[in-house]
Design an enzyme around this catalytic site. Structure first.
Site, PDB file in Angstrom:
ATOM      1  N   TYR A   1      -4.057 -34.078 -46.709  1.00  0.00           N
ATOM      2  CA  TYR A   1      -5.198 -33.673 -45.884  1.00  0.00           C
ATOM      3  C   TYR A   1      -4.810 -32.452 -45.071  1.00  0.00           C
ATOM      4  O   TYR A   1      -3.781 -32.444 -44.385  1.00  0.00           O
ATOM      5  CB  TYR A   1      -5.598 -34.819 -44.949  1.00  0.00           C
ATOM      6  CG  TYR A   1      -6.742 -34.493 -44.021  1.00  0.00           C
ATOM      7  CD1 TYR A   1      -8.036 -34.329 -44.508  1.00  0.00           C
ATOM      8  CD2 TYR A   1      -6.528 -34.374 -42.650  1.00  0.00           C
ATOM      9  CE1 TYR A   1      -9.090 -34.046 -43.652  1.00  0.00           C
ATOM     10  CE2 TYR A   1      -7.577 -34.090 -41.785  1.00  0.00           C
ATOM     11  CZ  TYR A   1      -8.856 -33.930 -42.299  1.00  0.00           C
ATOM     12  OH  TYR A   1      -9.893 -33.652 -41.444  1.00  0.00           O
TER      13      TYR A   1
ATOM     14  N   ASP B   1       2.093 -27.179 -44.532  1.00  0.00           N
ATOM     15  CA  ASP B   1       1.235 -27.730 -43.482  1.00  0.00           C
ATOM     16  C   ASP B   1       2.079 -28.716 -42.682  1.00  0.00           C
ATOM     17  O   ASP B   1       2.230 -29.877 -43.048  1.00  0.00           O
ATOM     18  CB  ASP B   1       0.017 -28.417 -44.107  1.00  0.00           C
ATOM     19  CG  ASP B   1      -0.910 -29.016 -43.065  1.00  0.00           C
ATOM     20  OD1 ASP B   1      -0.524 -29.060 -41.871  1.00  0.00           O
ATOM     21  OD2 ASP B   1      -2.012 -29.450 -43.429  1.00  0.00           O
TER      22      ASP B   1
ATOM     23  N   LYS C   1      -0.552 -31.047 -33.403  1.00  0.00           N
ATOM     24  CA  LYS C   1      -0.038 -32.334 -32.918  1.00  0.00           C
ATOM     25  C   LYS C   1       0.992 -32.165 -31.796  1.00  0.00           C
ATOM     26  O   LYS C   1       0.631 -31.868 -30.666  1.00  0.00           O
ATOM     27  CB  LYS C   1       0.551 -33.136 -34.088  1.00  0.00           C
ATOM     28  CG  LYS C   1      -0.370 -33.347 -35.260  1.00  0.00           C
ATOM     29  CD  LYS C   1      -1.435 -34.379 -35.007  1.00  0.00           C
ATOM     30  CE  LYS C   1      -2.238 -34.667 -36.247  1.00  0.00           C
ATOM     31  NZ  LYS C   1      -3.399 -35.511 -36.020  1.00  0.00           N
TER      32      LYS C   1
END
Length: 435
Positions: free
Chosen positions: A144, A239, A267
């Site tokens: 994702y 990513d 994050k």
């Protein structure tokens, strides 16, 4: 546990918010439950609106590596608030955060701050296409990369949980140049590049997959991607929205010794506040406006609250032994979960790397999306609800990773293992009745 206040707020929410939540996985549909409305957090714990306390392993989906209300982060926020919440101008703090990222990540010489991981991946693909003059993007099923149109093909995370094939509303043309391959399958990558290499701008990958549950790369997979993309003149994009500053100070690229062309972050980078970033060599990053012609902008990019929270958090991660201690706690938790489920005779496979782990309700190791989809999601739902009733908040989906923070002390780990032993008994009885 009783949840009358959560139930009341969920009823209110459904009248004014689609589905009652602002991000799909929070709905808890995948585990046959209703959302738990949280009121506050501290250390490894969350408290809901009814006053129930939980040991938290979602940790704001991995962002809170220091735990809730980390003292250094709270002090930075208090100090920043005295000066204002945002200026819409350049500040020295965004420069300091960028300097820290460049120092930490081997592949990054320059970095652009944005406000979310989705914004980072969306922007980095635009840059990759502009740099190479090609349109094709390769991604991997179950990985994702945010909800940009071209990246919602065979995505993990909430898209996988809710069984959404791509998603309605995305024009076919938006995903036309996205090629989806199995994770950990170098032969498939090699074949695609033999057939279409001249049209492929980049490969984007979660170097450690965290959105189909935790799935580490097989030995040689990342090195193989680096070799293939280099031979064909395409870019390799890591990513590291999840893995950046989570699996080590230098992210997955430092851990595995692979230098991607471009890196996405989020994050942990924001210390629990909304931050994203993308970076790479100055030669490529110099094409971003205003230095170059590739446009990307953001009103809240480099917001002082988020940036100073990130600075405070990252500086804590440099303490000697920080990552070893974190991984040790996660390893003890993983072993305790294995023992609890094995003693109850429940088929399972626990995968753990660093401070991330997933309990898959399947007996075989999980190496890609097809393996993950063999897991018993109904059993995971039973286990989730049994743990919730005993004060442990797990990710509300089989296809999400658990995150251990520095605030998870031995008491929290042992309490979780004890709860798992009881929940495993519930799960065994459920399985007997189902069978």
């Amino acid at each position: 546990m009783a949840f009358p206040q959560s139930s009341r707020w969920f009823q209110e929410a459904q009248r004014v918010i689609p589905g009652g939540v602002n991000s799909p996985v929070r709905a808890l549909k995948a585990v046959a439950a209703e959302p738990v409305f949280m009121a506050r957090g501290d250390g490894p714990y969350l408290w809901d609106e009814d006053g129930n306390r939980y040991i938290d392993y979602v940790m704001s989906w991995g962002a809170l590596i220091l735990g809730h209300r980390a003292p250094a982060v709270m002090a930075a926020l208090t100090e920043t608030l005295a000066d204002g919440t945002g200026f819409g101008t350049a500040t020295r703090w965004e420069v300091e955060l960028a300097q820290l990222v460049v120092e930490a990540l081997p592949a990054v010489e320059q970095v652009r701050l944005v406000s979310s991981g989705t914004e980072a991946t969306m922007s980095v693909l635009r840059l990759a296409r502009a740099h190479t003059g090609r349109d094709g993007i390769v991604k991997f099923a179950g990985c994702y990369h945010g909800h940009a149109d071209s990246l919602l093909a065979a995505a993990g995370s909430g898209v996988l949980t809710h069984g959404i094939p791509g998603t309605p509303g995305v024009p076919a043309a938006a995903a036309r140049d996205t090629y989806v391959l199995p994770y950990n399958d170098l032969d498939a990558v090699e074949q695609l590049f033999r057939e279409r290499g001249d049209s492929l701008a980049a490969v984007i990958v979660e170097p450690v997959a965290g959105n189909m549950g935790l799935v580490p790369p097989k030995p040689g997979f990342l090195a193989g991607l680096r070799d293939i993309t280099r031979r064909h003149g395409a870019l390799l994009i890591f990513d590291e929205v999840i893995t950046g500053f989570r699996v080590g100070w230098s992210g997955a690229q430092g851990l595995y010794g692979i230098r991607p062309d471009l890196t996405c972050l989020g994050k942990v980078l924001g210390g629990g506040l909304p931050v994203g970033a993308y970076g790479g060599p100055a030669e490529i990053m110099g094409k971003i406006a205003p230095a170059g012609p590739v446009y990307q902008a953001g009103t809240l990019a480099g917001n002082p609250l988020a940036v100073r929270a990130g600075l405070a958090a990252l500086n804590q991660l440099r303490a000697p032994g920080f990552y070893d201690n974190l991984a040790g706690a996660a390893a003890r938790l993983a072993e305790g979960l294995r023992s609890a489920l094995a003693d109850a005779g429940v088929p399972h496979h626990v995968q753990q790397m660093g401070s991330m782990l997933t309990v898959f309700f399947t007996q075989e190791p999980v190496g890609n999306l097809a393996d993950a989809q063999k897991a018993d999601t109904e059993a995971y739902g039973v286990f989730f609800r049994a743990m919730l009733a005993r004060g442990v908040y797990l990710p509300p989906s089989q296809f999400e990773a658990m995150f251990v923070s520095a605030a998870h002390d031995e008491a929290a780990i042992q309490a979780t293992i004890a709860a798992a032993a009881q929940a495993a008994g519930d799960l065994r009885r459920w399985g007997e009745n189902r069978g």
